[in-house]
Design an enzyme around this catalytic site. Structure first.
Site, PDB file in Angstrom:
ATOM      1  N   CYS A 131       0.842  -1.209   0.000  1.00 64.61           N
ATOM      2  CA  CYS A 131       0.000   0.000   0.000  1.00 64.61           C
ATOM      3  C   CYS A 131       0.870   1.248   0.000  1.00 64.61           C
ATOM      4  CB  CYS A 131      -0.919  -0.006   1.220  1.00 64.61           C
ATOM      5  SG  CYS A 131      -1.889   1.499   1.365  1.00 64.61           S
ATOM      6  N   CYS A 134      -0.393   4.112   2.335  1.00 64.16           N
ATOM      7  CA  CYS A 134      -0.197   3.834   3.769  1.00 64.16           C
ATOM      8  C   CYS A 134       1.276   4.000   4.156  1.00 64.16           C
ATOM      9  CB  CYS A 134      -0.603   2.410   4.127  1.00 64.16           C
ATOM     10  SG  CYS A 134      -2.098   1.832   3.361  1.00 64.16           S
ATOM     11  N   ASP A 135       2.191   3.438   3.350  1.00 61.77           N
ATOM     12  CA  ASP A 135       3.582   3.332   3.788  1.00 61.77           C
ATOM     13  C   ASP A 135       4.568   4.221   3.039  1.00 61.77           C
ATOM     14  OD1 ASP A 135       2.853   1.394   5.661  1.00 61.77           O
ATOM     15  OD2 ASP A 135       2.879  -0.171   4.143  1.00 61.77           O
TER      16      ASP A 135
END
Ligand code: NAP
Length: 299
Positions: A131, A134-135
């Site tokens: 992701c 997200c990261d």
């Protein structure tokens, strides 16, 4: 708990189906073990959902949910465990209450596929990610590898190129599967480098985080993160031995009817040639319409 229409899965397909069915006057329950939004929650920015020039996946997910609940859809955070049909009624066991429904719309979407190479599991959460939104922000100014050649790999490589110092796309063929417009944008970026016709052999690290990837062409690329976008696996296990599937995807006709009367499937989990937010939402609307016709013919 009883309802007319049970929707399993609250991504774009499920929430669209639920909204259409509730607006048609049915008592609709939509369940999902996770937050509503499905894969939308992993998308940084969407620019090809009609009516929006640019919208974040999170904002679009919120709008889908608000609209569905405004039509009277009830959402519960329950996972579906088992499905059966008794006469004309579906019985669904969940992690919450057991549910009885006249029609079921299955819209459970799909999950990220893994590469299966050494180091992938070991460094998950320590540099290996599925992701970008997200990261990605953890790797500002760092070197990043992206694996895959589809729309997700290309879109997310573009996003990551704004954060990382270098982005290295590793793709097993010499042609990308992703849309041409995305390929052109990737090729125009001077901090994106392509490694074609090779794959990741192993992900290396120092125990705390990723330090490099070894490629099948013998190259060792020094990177701090590896984002893996090698496709999706349908979340269709619940329907095994219940409805017919092809390669794990639920078979439907153009009306989203599965091989079980009263059971409809919509979005990424069904056999479809094109998986987009807009097609998932369209599937949901079609499934709700077909469920409406089905329930009317029951009476
Ligand atoms: P995808 O289209 O299935 O692409 C997966 C990519 O991973 C392919 O390039 C494939 O290579 C590669 N791959 C698969 N298994 C591999 C392995 N074991 N090792 C190395 N590479 C491997 O998946 P996706 O990109 O996640 O997209 C899923 C769906 O969502 C698609 O229908 C896509 O159009 C849609 N989507 C749309 C947008 C958008 O419109 N903005 C954004 C994201 C996703 P090969 O090409 O050699 O098979």
């Amino acid at each position: 708990m009883e309802c007319d229409v049970l929707v399993i899965g609250c991504g774009p397909a499920g929430l669209s189906a639920a909204g259409y069915a509730a607006r048609a006057g049915y008592n609709v329950l939509a369940i999902d073990s996770l937050a509503p939004g499905g894969q939308l929650l992993y998308i940084d920015e969407i620019e090809n959902y009609p009516g929006y020039e640019k919208v974040s996946g999170y904002a679009l997910a919120e709008n889908f949910e608000k609209q569905a609940t405004s039509f009277g859809v009830k959402i519960e955070f329950w996972g579906a465990l088992d499905i059966d049909k008794d006469g004309n009624l579906f019985k669904v066991k969940t992690t919450g209450e057991d549910i009885t429904a006249k029609a079921v719309i299955f819209a459970t979407g799909a999950a990220h596929r893994h590469l299966g190479c050494p180091g992938e599991e070991e460094y998950q959460g320590k540099g290996v990610s599925y992701c970008a939104t997200c990261d990605g922000p953890f790797f500002k100014g760092k070197k990043i590898a992206v694996v895959g050649g589809g729309d997700t790999a290309l879109t997310d490589a573009l996003y990551l190129s704004k954060l990382g110092s270098e982005v290295h796309i590793i793709h097993r063929r010499n042609e990308f599967r992703g849309q041409k417009v995305l390929q052109d944008r990737v090729k125009a970026k001077d901090n994106i480098f392509l490694h074609l016709s090779c794959n990741v052999e192993r992900i290396n690290g120092d125990g705390k985080g990723v330090t490099s990837v070894s490629l099948t062409d013998g190259t060792e690329l020094e990177v701090n993160a590896v984002f893996i976008f090698v496709g999706i696996t349908p979340n269709s296990q619940l329907l095994e031995d219940f409805a017919e599937m092809s390669g794990g995807f639920v078979i439907t006709d153009n009306h989203m009817r599965t091989t079980v009367p009263g059971l409809f499937a919509a979005g990424d989990v069904r056999t479809t040639p094109f998986r987009q937010v807009v097609t998932a939402a369209g599937d949901g609307a079609a499934a709700a319409h077909a469920a409406d016709e089905y329930i009317q013919n029951l009476q």
